[in-house]
Design a protein around this motif. Structure first.
Motif, PDB file in Angstrom:
ATOM      1  N   LEU A  10       0.703  -1.069  -0.072  1.00  0.00           N
ATOM      2  CA  LEU A  10      -0.247  -0.004  -0.255  1.00  0.00           C
ATOM      3  C   LEU A  10       0.700   1.354  -0.259  1.00  0.00           C
ATOM      4  O   LEU A  10       0.463   1.708  -0.726  1.00  0.00           O
ATOM      5  CB  LEU A  10      -0.805  -0.010   1.010  1.00  0.00           C
ATOM      6  N   SER A  11       1.700   1.087   0.812  1.00  0.00           N
ATOM      7  CA  SER A  11       2.750   2.891   0.972  1.00  0.00           C
ATOM      8  C   SER A  11       3.657   2.597  -0.510  1.00  0.00           C
ATOM      9  O   SER A  11       3.422   3.678  -0.972  1.00  0.00           O
ATOM     10  CB  SER A  11       3.736   2.350   2.038  1.00  0.00           C
ATOM     11  N   LYS A  12       3.998   1.755  -1.091  1.00  0.00           N
ATOM     12  CA  LYS A  12       4.595   1.954  -1.658  1.00  0.00           C
ATOM     13  C   LYS A  12       3.222   2.797  -3.195  1.00  0.00           C
ATOM     14  O   LYS A  12       3.420   3.450  -4.191  1.00  0.00           O
ATOM     15  CB  LYS A  12       5.271   0.918  -2.498  1.00  0.00           C
ATOM     16  N   THR A  13       2.181   1.545  -3.539  1.00  0.00           N
ATOM     17  CA  THR A  13       1.311   1.896  -3.985  1.00  0.00           C
ATOM     18  C   THR A  13       0.890   3.153  -4.438  1.00  0.00           C
ATOM     19  O   THR A  13       0.728   4.058  -5.002  1.00  0.00           O
ATOM     20  CB  THR A  13       0.421   1.769  -4.110  1.00  0.00           C
ATOM     21  N   SER A  31      -3.482  21.451  -6.698  1.00  0.00           N
ATOM     22  CA  SER A  31      -2.304  21.978  -6.897  1.00  0.00           C
ATOM     23  C   SER A  31      -1.007  21.896  -5.727  1.00  0.00           C
ATOM     24  O   SER A  31       0.034  21.472  -5.953  1.00  0.00           O
ATOM     25  CB  SER A  31      -2.022  23.757  -7.119  1.00  0.00           C
ATOM     26  N   GLU A  32      -1.663  21.052  -5.009  1.00  0.00           N
ATOM     27  CA  GLU A  32      -1.172  20.949  -3.195  1.00  0.00           C
ATOM     28  C   GLU A  32      -1.156  19.817  -3.138  1.00  0.00           C
ATOM     29  O   GLU A  32      -0.304  19.250  -2.601  1.00  0.00           O
ATOM     30  CB  GLU A  32      -2.342  21.324  -2.211  1.00  0.00           C
ATOM     31  N   GLY A  33      -1.254  19.075  -4.717  1.00  0.00           N
ATOM     32  CA  GLY A  33      -0.910  17.739  -4.573  1.00  0.00           C
ATOM     33  C   GLY A  33      -1.974  16.739  -3.942  1.00  0.00           C
ATOM     34  O   GLY A  33      -1.815  15.147  -3.600  1.00  0.00           O
ATOM     35  N   PHE A  34      -3.336  16.732  -3.312  1.00  0.00           N
ATOM     36  CA  PHE A  34      -3.880  16.326  -2.873  1.00  0.00           C
ATOM     37  C   PHE A  34      -4.623  15.481  -3.696  1.00  0.00           C
ATOM     38  O   PHE A  34      -4.995  15.434  -4.507  1.00  0.00           O
ATOM     39  CB  PHE A  34      -4.863  17.366  -1.614  1.00  0.00           C
ATOM     40  N   ILE A  35      -5.084  14.035  -3.065  1.00  0.00           N
ATOM     41  CA  ILE A  35      -6.346  13.271  -4.386  1.00  0.00           C
ATOM     42  C   ILE A  35      -7.077  12.509  -2.716  1.00  0.00           C
ATOM     43  O   ILE A  35      -6.719  12.041  -1.550  1.00  0.00           O
ATOM     44  CB  ILE A  35      -5.413  12.292  -4.793  1.00  0.00           C
ATOM     45  N   PRO A  36      -7.689  12.575  -3.450  1.00  0.00           N
ATOM     46  CA  PRO A  36      -9.451  11.943  -2.094  1.00  0.00           C
ATOM     47  C   PRO A  36      -8.510  11.245  -2.251  1.00  0.00           C
ATOM     48  O   PRO A  36      -8.944   9.545  -3.497  1.00  0.00           O
ATOM     49  CB  PRO A  36     -10.622  12.811  -2.982  1.00  0.00           C
ATOM     50  N   VAL A  37      -9.124  10.292  -0.682  1.00  0.00           N
ATOM     51  CA  VAL A  37      -8.388   8.784  -0.342  1.00  0.00           C
ATOM     52  C   VAL A  37      -9.470   7.915  -1.454  1.00  0.00           C
ATOM     53  O   VAL A  37      -9.077   6.666  -1.357  1.00  0.00           O
ATOM     54  CB  VAL A  37      -8.415   8.859   1.213  1.00  0.00           C
ATOM     55  N   THR A  38     -10.667   8.432  -1.344  1.00  0.00           N
ATOM     56  CA  THR A  38     -11.862   7.389  -2.231  1.00  0.00           C
ATOM     57  C   THR A  38     -11.321   6.476  -3.067  1.00  0.00           C
ATOM     58  O   THR A  38     -11.199   6.291  -3.819  1.00  0.00           O
ATOM     59  CB  THR A  38     -12.628   8.101  -1.820  1.00  0.00           C
ATOM     60  N   GLU A  39     -10.917   8.276  -4.538  1.00  0.00           N
ATOM     61  CA  GLU A  39     -10.210   7.926  -5.418  1.00  0.00           C
ATOM     62  C   GLU A  39      -9.108   6.515  -5.098  1.00  0.00           C
ATOM     63  O   GLU A  39      -9.020   6.066  -6.356  1.00  0.00           O
ATOM     64  CB  GLU A  39      -9.993   9.313  -6.529  1.00  0.00           C
ATOM     65  N   ILE A  40      -8.293   7.221  -4.422  1.00  0.00           N
ATOM     66  CA  ILE A  40      -7.271   5.924  -4.840  1.00  0.00           C
ATOM     67  C   ILE A  40      -7.722   5.109  -4.200  1.00  0.00           C
ATOM     68  O   ILE A  40      -7.392   3.658  -5.007  1.00  0.00           O
ATOM     69  CB  ILE A  40      -6.557   7.083  -3.291  1.00  0.00           C
ATOM     70  N   LYS A  47      -8.236  -1.400  -5.306  1.00  0.00           N
ATOM     71  CA  LYS A  47      -9.988  -1.795  -5.008  1.00  0.00           C
ATOM     72  C   LYS A  47      -9.979  -3.430  -3.973  1.00  0.00           C
ATOM     73  O   LYS A  47      -9.832  -4.035  -4.552  1.00  0.00           O
ATOM     74  CB  LYS A  47     -10.338  -1.276  -6.477  1.00  0.00           C
ATOM     75  N   GLY A  48     -10.976  -2.919  -3.320  1.00  0.00           N
ATOM     76  CA  GLY A  48     -11.470  -4.061  -1.702  1.00  0.00           C
ATOM     77  C   GLY A  48     -10.444  -4.829  -1.957  1.00  0.00           C
ATOM     78  O   GLY A  48     -10.492  -5.301  -1.010  1.00  0.00           O
ATOM     79  N   LYS A  49      -9.325  -3.780  -1.768  1.00  0.00           N
ATOM     80  CA  LYS A  49      -8.195  -4.740  -1.056  1.00  0.00           C
ATOM     81  C   LYS A  49      -7.680  -4.287   0.674  1.00  0.00           C
ATOM     82  O   LYS A  49      -7.843  -4.370   1.377  1.00  0.00           O
ATOM     83  CB  LYS A  49      -6.691  -4.157  -1.722  1.00  0.00           C
TER      84      LYS A  49
END
Length: 206
Positions: A10-13, A31-40, A47-49
């Protein structure tokens, strides 16, 4: 797969997506480098893991403090603190280093195979947005990130000279010192204060 191994995957991904692959993988990186965790978590490799709790645990337990979580308008978001090659990430919360006395050292760790090229042309940010530095050697207990423990060569920067000639340096949220280098992404050898080589037997030569 054991929990420890699962957390490593998970960390590497997370590192791969947040630092390098978000755009091509279709993730909504700001632009701050953030992504919603739900998308991740909906990414094909995760997905599912994994769950939000898994992400929180990996962020909390990461000894390099590579990631940062925040909640914005009810949405939990994650970013990498540094190491980006994504040019769209420009608004990291970096603190400019304005005075050489603010940091004890500015040290780049690398390997013997790179030494001749570095002496000749300098340090390059390569495909990343910044060259990475530490304020101490990797055996120091105060160093969190910014220099690999396996490094064999340590390039010390003359910070006063570099700042006086217009190079920019910053401190990241996890204590890494970053510089974009000059207009070509290079920190020239004229800014090197000294180079130390640590041989595998444990000795250090200058």
């Amino acid at each position: 797969m054991s929990k420890a191994r699962s957390d490593v995957v998970l960390s590497k991904t997370l590192s791969w997506l947040l630092r390098h692959a978000a755009a091509k993988e279709g993730l909504s990186l700001d632009s701050e480098g953030f992504i919603p965790v739900t998308e991740i978590l909906n990414h094909r490799q995760l997905k599912g893991k994994y769950t939000l709790d898994d992400v929180r645990r990996v962020v909390a337990n990461n000894d390099k403090q590579r990631f940062f979580l925040r909640e914005k308008q009810g949405v939990v978001e994650i970013r990498a603190n540094q190491g980006h090659s994504l040019k769209s990430v420009q608004d990291l919360e970096l603190v400019p280093v304005a005075d050489p006395s603010e940091v004890s050292n500015v040290i780049h760790g690398t390997y013997l195979r790179n030494l001749d090229a570095i002496k000749s042309t300098g340090l390059s940010r390569m495909n990343r947005n910044h060259v990475h530095f530490s304020y101490d050697l990797p055996n120091s207990k105060t160093v969190i990130s910014g220099i690999r423990s396996s490094a064999e060569v340590f390039v010390y920067i003359d910070l006063a000279k570099a700042l006086s000639e217009g190079l920019k340096f910053y401190k990241s949220a996890n204590g890494v010192i970053l510089s974009p280098g000059d207009e070509n992404g290079i920190i020239e050898p004229k800014y090197f204060q000294k180079i130390e080589t640590r041989w595998l037997q444990g000795g250090t030569s200058k």
